[in-house]
Scaffold this active site. Structure first.
Site, mmCIF file in Angstrom:
data_model
loop_
_atom_site.group_PDB
_atom_site.id
_atom_site.type_symbol
_atom_site.label_atom_id
_atom_site.label_comp_id
_atom_site.label_asym_id
_atom_site.label_seq_id
_atom_site.Cartn_x
_atom_site.Cartn_y
_atom_site.Cartn_z
ATOM 1 C CD GLU C 29 -2.413 -1.713 2.447
ATOM 2 O OE1 GLU C 29 -2.273 -1.022 3.458
ATOM 3 O OE2 GLU C 29 -2.921 -2.862 2.467
ATOM 4 C CB SER C 57 -6.458 -6.523 -0.374
ATOM 5 O OG SER C 57 -7.407 -5.693 -1.006
ATOM 6 C CD GLU C 58 -3.701 -4.549 5.107
ATOM 7 O OE1 GLU C 58 -4.913 -4.842 5.026
ATOM 8 O OE2 GLU C 58 -3.295 -3.379 5.194
ATOM 9 C CG HIS C 127 -1.281 2.255 13.484
ATOM 10 N ND1 HIS C 127 -2.604 1.939 13.528
ATOM 11 C CD2 HIS C 127 -1.073 2.708 12.219
ATOM 12 C CE1 HIS C 127 -3.179 2.208 12.351
ATOM 13 N NE2 HIS C 127 -2.267 2.668 11.550
HETATM 14 C C1 LIG Z 1 -5.384 -2.792 7.767
HETATM 15 C C2 LIG Z 1 -4.732 -1.481 7.500
HETATM 16 N N1 LIG Z 1 -3.935 -1.345 6.426
HETATM 17 C C3 LIG Z 1 -3.315 -0.178 6.172
HETATM 18 C C4 LIG Z 1 -3.486 0.893 6.984
HETATM 19 C C5 LIG Z 1 -2.780 2.214 6.708
HETATM 20 N N2 LIG Z 1 -3.779 3.224 6.304
HETATM 21 C C6 LIG Z 1 -4.236 4.149 7.151
HETATM 22 S S1 LIG Z 1 -5.444 5.129 6.470
HETATM 23 C C7 LIG Z 1 -5.328 4.288 5.010
HETATM 24 C C8 LIG Z 1 -6.200 4.682 3.858
HETATM 25 C C9 LIG Z 1 -7.634 4.427 4.141
HETATM 26 O O1 LIG Z 1 -8.384 4.794 3.037
HETATM 27 P P1 LIG Z 1 -9.948 4.905 3.135
HETATM 28 O O2 LIG Z 1 -10.515 3.629 3.646
HETATM 29 O O3 LIG Z 1 -10.447 5.358 1.817
HETATM 30 O O4 LIG Z 1 -10.225 5.996 4.248
HETATM 31 P P2 LIG Z 1 -9.886 7.547 4.219
HETATM 32 O O5 LIG Z 1 -8.558 7.722 4.875
HETATM 33 O O6 LIG Z 1 -9.907 7.998 2.817
HETATM 34 O O7 LIG Z 1 -10.968 8.168 5.029
HETATM 35 C C10 LIG Z 1 -4.370 3.277 5.075
HETATM 36 C C11 LIG Z 1 -4.006 2.390 3.963
HETATM 37 C C12 LIG Z 1 -4.307 0.728 8.098
HETATM 38 N N3 LIG Z 1 -4.490 1.712 8.979
HETATM 39 N N4 LIG Z 1 -4.926 -0.454 8.321
#
Ligand SMILES: Cc1ncc(C[n+]2csc(CCOP(=O)(O)OP(=O)(O)O)c2C)c(N)n1
Ligand SMILES: Cc1ncc(C[n+]2csc(CCOP(=O)(O)OP(=O)(O)O)c2C)c(N)n1
Ligand SMILES: [Mg+2]
Ligand SMILES: [Mg+2]
Lengths: 341, 330, 330, 341
Positions: C29, C57-58, C127
């Site tokens: 990601e 999609s871990e 985290h």
């Molecule tokens: C399982 C997981 N994978 C990766 C992350 C890192 N991460 C934090 S916010 C984010 C993006 C999330 O996107 P979205 O669901 O569209 O929410 P938005 O931030 O746009 O509100 C990611 C990949 C995480 N927190 N949890």
């Protein structure tokens, strides 16, 4: 073919590609071999010769054979706990298979994997997963590798209707669609996830799940070899041409037990005798045999195919039974390549 | 007292707790027909709302358990084999183990995850793990591994009635051993070890299904070598009754831990670490771990068998702590 | 020699290995834009086929890594924070750790899972975990936790070039510390510990980001107490250089392990267990673990900070093994 | 509504239900409060007052407010790392929110959770997940509990477009459809998963994924409060009536940073200034304000709402800043109920 479709009876549709007589004969041979091998392994289990129970492929032969007939050397297949059929459909080694299911030294996985893990990389079987749905990620990764390597290879993932409930399926459809991976997702909907009827654990339909990702989803009669072959052809071709994934749902039925040991522990039936009998009338083997007869193949030729399959199975079973157990120390060399565990 | 198999003890516990509290619900794959017998008859007895077969979706089942518990149910989830805890691990490690903490204690999470575990049945590497360590390490999950029918019942009832997430390791094997189970509302508290034998020559801690070979080893040690061990069943790995183990080692000066986890970072390692710290003064010999070597379990029975702790390895380990050699086997 | 930050050392290693072998691919990601800097510029340099942003999609990314590696690629997957290893754990625990074994050794799995880990930055419980134990316990996964820039580069190159699955724990903190990195094709072998200081009074084993407080503690011990420790950096937890640790304990008779895992079944526990067995004869004091207590990490910095091993706790532990008390802090 | 549909501009469709003037005013008040709170927290972050960076909800206010206006006390909401808006839309406590984001003792989670974990069970917020998609399972479980308890409660899961790629979504759609759970899955498609544009990580469309499970999937303009409210109404009613789940996709845009600290570490832009400006012209707040004006609400009334929101935010910020840190020993009482860790 860009949307979900159940073909009415495409095997009779003259506009669709038809296998040649020789192709059909070859596929029939594989189906018969699978049937006889599975029956033999069932007998071997009953006779107490196997270390554990086995999940047999009887009734589903048209699925593996119809799909794999569309594959080439170098293509990848991710298989399942019910994977003997996939292996044999990929021209698997019958002795190596038996030895593996018997847990012996000369098994294709040296007796380490056993029945649910019948994998043979030399035949493109990239793992047989006893984690239901576990092959989906592996096949998607293999498809990625195929794309990187640019040799027109494709990856096929067989999985069950039960496995279709794993979230990995959606994740795979999404990634494979985005990256146009050469992936064919083949759901063998055999009516049950263990003892749970498909309908009680599956909302909507499996093939129709593809549409949400812009992926073609096709459902066909998985007991009709020609239908399977006709559906698999364009799916494999599409993948090979770099146009991305397809989801096939093959509607079939498991006429034997979920696991051969089930009568020993089930306290109540999970399906009716009538249902099983009804599906037996749709057995995929006679349907192909009839077609071959109609195409002029003589009965004795067909009988010979059957006899030869029985012979191969019996011979392999005998081989496996006397094949030595693996040396227990072998385990220490298998966790890592070139590194102590 | 009643003679019950392990599986029946599980079933009894489920029936009693579901009778007792209608908030208790049970879901999982094939819990209705129940391959192992532990959940047999519950659907018929408590109906299709409280007992539900689920699709094969471990990823979300664990998260659902958290949500249902947080919203007021008492949740029992059958996760089938322990290897499928990996498949649904996010809901356990990121959610169940942390939601109470992250919300400053706003919520109780009465969840019992039931699993079978361990090798010896030619089930292959993906069905035979004993993943105690990853759960014990989470901090927020109770980990229970009974060894006999009475404790199985009593601990499962405590888990279901408790207010914290618990992973309950069912002793493997279809049906399981028979044992005497006390009548009535039999509860076994968490965090209290059982002293299965009091010998005094060496301390043997044996976890879950390892109690059986440990008992056999104790017999051999007594009969053949005149060695009488303290045999301790921790019963719950979290919370852990460190004091019971330390009290025994204070007498014996010797520790052997028998655990079906793979060796590195095993539960056995942790027990040794605790004793090597808090019990160091009384130690008189190297502490021994009898565990599964750092390999996966193979299918072929002759290859699998020697990997799992057996009486011979336990006997040898105990003797080693006593500076004695095993007699040559005939 | 060149002065590089940890993140640049990671980036250098990736660049060199991707240059060297075009089978190396990287996905995860946001690896294209690279929040942490470790994968920065790789997309521009190696193109969109070899460096790919993935959907969140871990669950399937880890399985894909296995499939892609089995089919001939060398795979680097960035898993972001270590907590997301839980989310994708099936592909690691049931697949990557077992596929080679289950197929009788038919396949090599050159996979490097990169993750950041650990607390101290108010990232909250989801985290900040340091899940060494669950990985170390799998048996089939190499576990790497470098402490400085040179090793970071050398170990990552070894991981990528190797033929086995590895989880690579990137020392946390944006950019990270500076350090000298040898020029040229710098490789650090797995399974060989580094003796960071040779003192002789007590053995301190410090893992990954815990090396920093351990070094500070070593300074304080030397300056304030005249205690000179052997400070050992295992560098790789699997394979583990037990001999280096045992050799040191043979001289010092004292062991303190500093590990950011939660205490129960921690990596520290395992080191103590190994020493409490193989090194027992030389032990002269209780073995101490300096770990995170059995709780999740909170957001509020004043609540989080004391939970993470710090120089004071390490100093106190070392002194305790020497039977001495810390001076009252002014 | 049984299939995937993007409404053209239903907020202008006179046949659809319209909020009353008071309802609209109340919703507007919430939206303004969210906006001012988020801006204030952004300032507090910039001023170095927060322990960590924050993910702000600016631009998405219509989503939380339009959906939550359809909920009742006792309904459950699973929130995300971008969850301040969801909390305030559920009548959250502004001081408790600030104190939490500041990591202080009187935060709603006692400073243990922080910005990404703004949960308050007394307001039905059943966790805010920093595991992207982690709320999906929790909400599905809460919906199951609601069904068991039979009091007409519903569970709503907010999640992002990025989270929609998690396999859990498919698993939830399947189970919720099979069991007819009172669940509303609300995807806030704000154009990005961190710095990855939705289109690069999303094949097909999110709302259309529902159809494969026989679940209604609806996409509407998430910047139009009325549209959101109109789509949420039937979805919540359907759930409450025991008819099962609905998937809503609210198309919106994050006009602020993914995380307030991003300018400190990003080496290149991930979107154009023009794109952001363009979306600012579609800001959900003025659209509601215009409507209220048209309905006769005076400007000074509306200005008062705004001033009051600013005042509340400033007051809560000041409160949080002087609120003590939590006692570090509190952590030991929180892992388990009534049990040492
Ligand atoms: C399982 C997981 N994978 C990766 C992350 C890192 N991460 C934090 S916010 C984010 C993006 C999330 O996107 P979205 O669901 O569209 O929410 P938005 O931030 O746009 O509100 C990611 C990949 C995480 N927190 N949890
Ligand atoms: C992840 C996982 N969950 C549960 C199981 C237990 N299990 C073994 S086979 C099976 C049913 C699989 O059903 P399906 O995918 O339809 O395959 P079939 O057996 O019908 O061929 C289940 C649930 C498993 N092996 N793996
Ligand atoms: Mg099936
Ligand atoms: Mg988004």
């Amino acid at each position: 073919m860009d949307t979900y479709a159940v073909n009415a009876n495409p095997s009779l549709d003259p506009t669709l590609e038809q296998p040649t007589r020789d192709e059909l004969l070859a596929m029939y041979g594989r189906m018969v071999l699978i049937r006889r091998v599975e029956e033999r392994l069932g007998d071997d289990f009953t006779a107490g010769k196997l270390p554990q129970s086995v999940h047999l492929y009887v009734g589903q032969e048209a699925c593996a054979v119809g799909v794999c007939a569309r594959l080439e050397d170098g293509d990848w297949v991710a298989s399942t706990h019910r994977g003997h059929g996939h292996y044999l459909a990929r021209d698997g080694d019958v002795r190596g298979l038996f030895a593996e299911v018997f847990g012996r030294r000369d098994g294709i996985c040296r007796g380490m994997g056993g029945s649910p893990h019948v994998a043979d990389f030399s035949k493109g079987i990239i793992g047989a997963n006893a984690v239901v749905g576990g092959g989906i990620g592996i096949a998607t990764g293999a498809a990625l590798a195929a794309q990187m390597q640019d040799r027109g290879r494709v990856a096929v993932c067989f999985f069950g209707d039960g496995a279709a409930a794993q979230g990995w399926l959606g994740e795979a459809l999404n990634i494979a669609a985005l990256w146009r991976l050469p992936l064919v997702l083949v759901c063998e909907n055999n009516g049950f996830a263990e003892f749970m009827p498909t309908a009680t654990v599956t909302a909507g339909s499996i093939a129709s799940r593809a549409a949400g990702y812009g992926v073609p989803g096709v459902a066909v009669d998985g007991n009709d070899l020609i239908e399977v072959w006709q559906a698999a052809g364009p799916a494999v071709a599409r993948a090979r041409a770099g146009q991305g994934p397809t989801l096939l749902e093959l509607r079939t039925y498991r006429t034997r037990a979920h696991t051969e040991s089930e009568s020993g522990f089930l306290s109540r039936p999970y399906r009716t005798v009538e249902e099983v009998e009804d599906w037996r009338t749709r057995d995929p083997l006679p349907r192909v045999r009839d077609r071959l007869s109609a195409a002029g193949v003589r009965d004795d030729e067909l009988d010979t195919i059957d006899a030869e399959a029985r012979r191969l199975a019996a011979e392999a079973s005998a081989f496996a039974e006397t094949n030595p157990w693996p040396d227990p120390s072998v385990v220490y060399g298998l966790m890592f390549h070139d590194q102590e565990p | 007292m009643a003679r019950r198999r392990l599986m029946h003890a599980l079933n009894d516990a489920l029936v009693e707790e579901m009778e007792r509290d209608e908030r208790v619900i049970l879901f999982g794959e094939d819990v209705e027909i129940s391959m192992f017998g532990d959940t047999k008859g519950l659907r018929e007895r408590f109906g299709p709302r409280r007992v539900r077969d689920t699709p094969i979706s471990e990823g979300i089942l664990t998260g659902m358990a958290v949500g249902a518990a947080a919203a007021g149910q008492r949740v029992v989830v059958h996760m089938f084999m322990a290897n499928f805890l990996y498949t649904g691990f996010d809901g356990i490690a990121n959610q169940a183990a942390k939601l109470r903490f992250m919300t400053g204690g706003q919520v109780r999470l009465p969840i019992t995850f039931m699993v079978l575990y361990g090798g010896g049945r030619a089930l292959g590497a993906q069905h035979a793990d004993t993943p105690f360590p990853m759960l014990v390490n989470l901090g927020g999950i109770n980990v229970v591994a009974p060894t006999n029918a009475a404790d199985t019942k009593g601990l499962l009832k405590t888990a279901i009635r408790g207010d914290n997430p618990t992973v309950f390791f069912e002793p493997g094997g279809r049906g399981g051993e028979f044992g005497e189970v006390p009548d009535g509302d039999h509860l076994v508290p968490f965090g209290r070890a059982a002293i299965v034998r009091g010998g005094g020559d060496a301390t043997v801690v044996a976890v879950g299904s390892m109690m059986k070979p440990a008992l056999q080893a104790a017999d051999v040690l007594e009969r053949t070598y005149g060695v009488a061990v303290d045999l301790i069943d921790p019963r719950t790995l979290v919370p852990l009754d460190e004091d019971a183990i330390l009290a025994s080692v204070a007498r014996t000066g010797r520790l052997v831990v028998v655990d079906e986890s793979r060796d590195r970072c095993s539960f056995a390692s942790h027990v040794a670490a605790v004793v090597g710290d808090r019990g160091f003064a009384s130690l008189r010999a190297p502490m021994k771990r009898v565990t599964v070597p750092n390999v996966a379990l193979p299918y072929a029975p002759p290859a699998e068998k020697p990997l799992i702790p057996n009486p011979e390895r336990i006997v040898a380990a105990v003797l080693e702590t006593l500076g004695r050699a095993p007699l040559a086997t005939p």
